[in-house]
Design a protein around this motif. Structure first.
Motif, short mmCIF file in Angstrom:
data_model
loop_
_atom_site.label_atom_id
_atom_site.label_comp_id
_atom_site.label_asym_id
_atom_site.label_seq_id
_atom_site.Cartn_x
_atom_site.Cartn_y
_atom_site.Cartn_z
N GLY A 104 0.83 -1.20 0.00
CA GLY A 104 0.00 0.00 0.00
C GLY A 104 0.85 1.24 0.00
N GLY A 105 0.18 2.38 0.03
CA GLY A 105 0.88 3.66 0.04
C GLY A 105 0.36 4.56 -1.06
N ASP A 106 0.88 5.77 -1.11
CA ASP A 106 0.41 6.75 -2.09
C ASP A 106 1.40 6.91 -3.24
OD1 ASP A 106 2.44 8.07 -0.78
OD2 ASP A 106 1.31 9.92 -0.48
N HIS A 107 1.72 5.80 -3.85
CA HIS A 107 2.66 5.76 -4.97
C HIS A 107 2.09 4.84 -6.04
CE1 HIS A 107 3.58 1.86 -3.31
NE2 HIS A 107 3.83 2.46 -2.15
N ARG A 108 2.86 4.65 -7.10
CA ARG A 108 2.37 3.84 -8.21
C ARG A 108 3.04 2.48 -8.30
NH1 ARG A 108 2.57 7.56 -13.33
NH2 ARG A 108 1.31 5.87 -14.18
N LEU A 109 3.66 2.03 -7.24
CA LEU A 109 4.36 0.74 -7.25
C LEU A 109 3.42 -0.36 -6.77
CD1 LEU A 109 7.84 1.81 -5.82
CD2 LEU A 109 7.11 1.61 -8.21
N THR A 110 2.76 -0.99 -7.73
CA THR A 110 1.80 -2.05 -7.43
C THR A 110 2.46 -3.41 -7.63
OG1 THR A 110 0.04 -0.61 -8.23
CG2 THR A 110 -0.48 -2.94 -8.03
N ASN A 111 2.17 -4.32 -6.71
CA ASN A 111 2.73 -5.69 -6.74
C ASN A 111 4.25 -5.69 -6.72
OD1 ASN A 111 0.23 -7.05 -6.70
ND2 ASN A 111 -0.02 -6.67 -8.89
N TYR A 112 4.83 -4.76 -5.98
CA TYR A 112 6.28 -4.67 -5.85
C TYR A 112 6.76 -5.73 -4.87
CZ TYR A 112 10.91 -2.64 -5.06
OH TYR A 112 12.27 -2.43 -4.97
N GLN A 113 7.73 -6.53 -5.29
CA GLN A 113 8.35 -7.54 -4.43
C GLN A 113 9.86 -7.40 -4.57
OE1 GLN A 113 6.73 -11.13 -6.11
NE2 GLN A 113 4.89 -11.01 -4.87
N SER A 114 10.56 -7.35 -3.45
CA SER A 114 12.01 -7.17 -3.46
C SER A 114 12.69 -8.30 -2.69
CB SER A 114 12.37 -5.84 -2.79
OG SER A 114 13.77 -5.71 -2.68
N SER A 131 17.06 -7.51 -5.97
CA SER A 131 16.24 -7.67 -7.17
C SER A 131 14.80 -7.32 -6.81
CB SER A 131 16.32 -9.10 -7.69
OG SER A 131 15.79 -10.02 -6.74
N TYR A 132 14.03 -7.06 -7.85
CA TYR A 132 12.63 -6.73 -7.63
C TYR A 132 11.83 -7.04 -8.89
CZ TYR A 132 13.57 -2.70 -10.53
OH TYR A 132 13.94 -1.91 -11.58
N ILE A 133 10.52 -7.15 -8.68
CA ILE A 133 9.55 -7.14 -9.78
C ILE A 133 8.44 -6.18 -9.36
CG2 ILE A 133 10.05 -9.45 -10.65
CD1 ILE A 133 7.48 -10.42 -9.26
N VAL A 134 7.80 -5.57 -10.36
CA VAL A 134 6.74 -4.60 -10.09
C VAL A 134 5.87 -4.47 -11.33
CG1 VAL A 134 8.10 -2.59 -10.83
CG2 VAL A 134 6.26 -2.29 -9.14
N ASP A 135 4.60 -4.16 -11.13
CA ASP A 135 3.73 -3.86 -12.26
C ASP A 135 4.16 -2.53 -12.88
OD1 ASP A 135 2.33 -6.11 -11.48
OD2 ASP A 135 0.49 -5.04 -10.94
N VAL A 136 4.11 -2.45 -14.19
CA VAL A 136 4.41 -1.20 -14.88
C VAL A 136 3.17 -0.32 -14.82
CG1 VAL A 136 5.05 -0.16 -17.09
CG2 VAL A 136 6.06 -2.36 -16.40
N PRO A 137 3.28 0.89 -14.23
CA PRO A 137 2.13 1.78 -14.13
C PRO A 137 1.64 2.24 -15.51
CG PRO A 137 3.87 2.48 -12.64
CD PRO A 137 4.45 1.44 -13.54
N LEU A 138 0.36 2.49 -15.62
CA LEU A 138 -0.21 3.03 -16.86
C LEU A 138 0.49 4.34 -17.20
CD1 LEU A 138 -4.05 2.44 -16.38
CD2 LEU A 138 -2.50 1.25 -17.96
N GLY A 139 0.82 4.49 -18.46
CA GLY A 139 1.47 5.71 -18.92
C GLY A 139 2.98 5.67 -18.88
N LEU A 140 3.54 4.61 -18.30
CA LEU A 140 5.00 4.46 -18.25
C LEU A 140 5.41 3.21 -19.01
CD1 LEU A 140 5.88 5.31 -14.52
CD2 LEU A 140 6.08 6.79 -16.52
N THR A 141 6.65 3.19 -19.45
CA THR A 141 7.20 2.00 -20.09
C THR A 141 7.93 1.16 -19.06
OG1 THR A 141 9.33 3.01 -20.61
CG2 THR A 141 7.56 3.31 -22.24
#
Length: 168
Positions: A104-114, A131-141
């Motif tokens: 959670g939080g007020d950022h765009r990092l959804t499903n972030y795992q480190s 290492s990490y994985i994260v969903d790519v936010p809409l509007g970003l590559t």
């Protein structure tokens, strides 16, 4: 890349990345014994000990050093967020591995795992791998997303190395 890093990546840092996610692996050698580096890294309840973008941290659930603990991280104004809610998913003192997720939080990092792991190169040199994985936010590559996160991780690793160098 040395054999220690290759083995560590294969063992701890292999992630299944979906088409809407990105991920990366960052490494830093630190001129200090593994035990000193792990002492700072494992403090899930005190990320501000070496992460300079963290203003303060509050443990919301658990002790802060047990799996399932949840922390609320308050972020300094240099980043496009003010809070991040994070869960400790693994803390392995024997193998020096910590995994956490942003939930959670007020950022765009959804499903972030480190995943952070430490590896002894010599008595006085420790390899830190994150290492990490994260969903790519809409509007970003994928490239923009990874570049942003990689820069923060690299900054944190340099900060960790500098913090430890002051005490070695």
């Amino acid at each position: 890349m040395n054999s220690v890093a290759v083995e560590a990546i294969a063992k701890y840092h292999s992630h299944n990345i979906s088409s809407c996610q990105c991920g990366s692996i960052n490494m830093q050698e630190i001129g200090a014994p593994l035990s000193q580096v792990w002492h700072l890294i494992r403090k899930f309840d005190r990320p501000q000990a070496y992460k300079l973008f963290v203003k303060e941290c509050f443990v919301l659930v658990g002790s802060g050093s047990e799996v399932g603990s949840v922390r609320e991280v308050h972020i300094k104004s240099e980043l496009p967020a003010t809070t991040s809610i994070e869960r400790l998913d693994e803390l392995d003192d024997e193998h020096h591995v910590m995994r956490f997720s942003i939930i959670g939080g007020d950022h765009r990092l959804t499903n972030y795992q480190s995943t952070i792991s430490l590896h002894e190169i010599s008595d006085e040199v420790t390899m830190v791998i994150e290492s990490y994985i994260v969903d790519v936010p809409l509007g970003l590559t994928k490239e923009e997303t990874c570049a942003f996160i990689d820069n923060i991780i690299k900054f944190n690793m340099r900060s960790l190395a500098e913090k430890i160098a002051r005490f070695v």
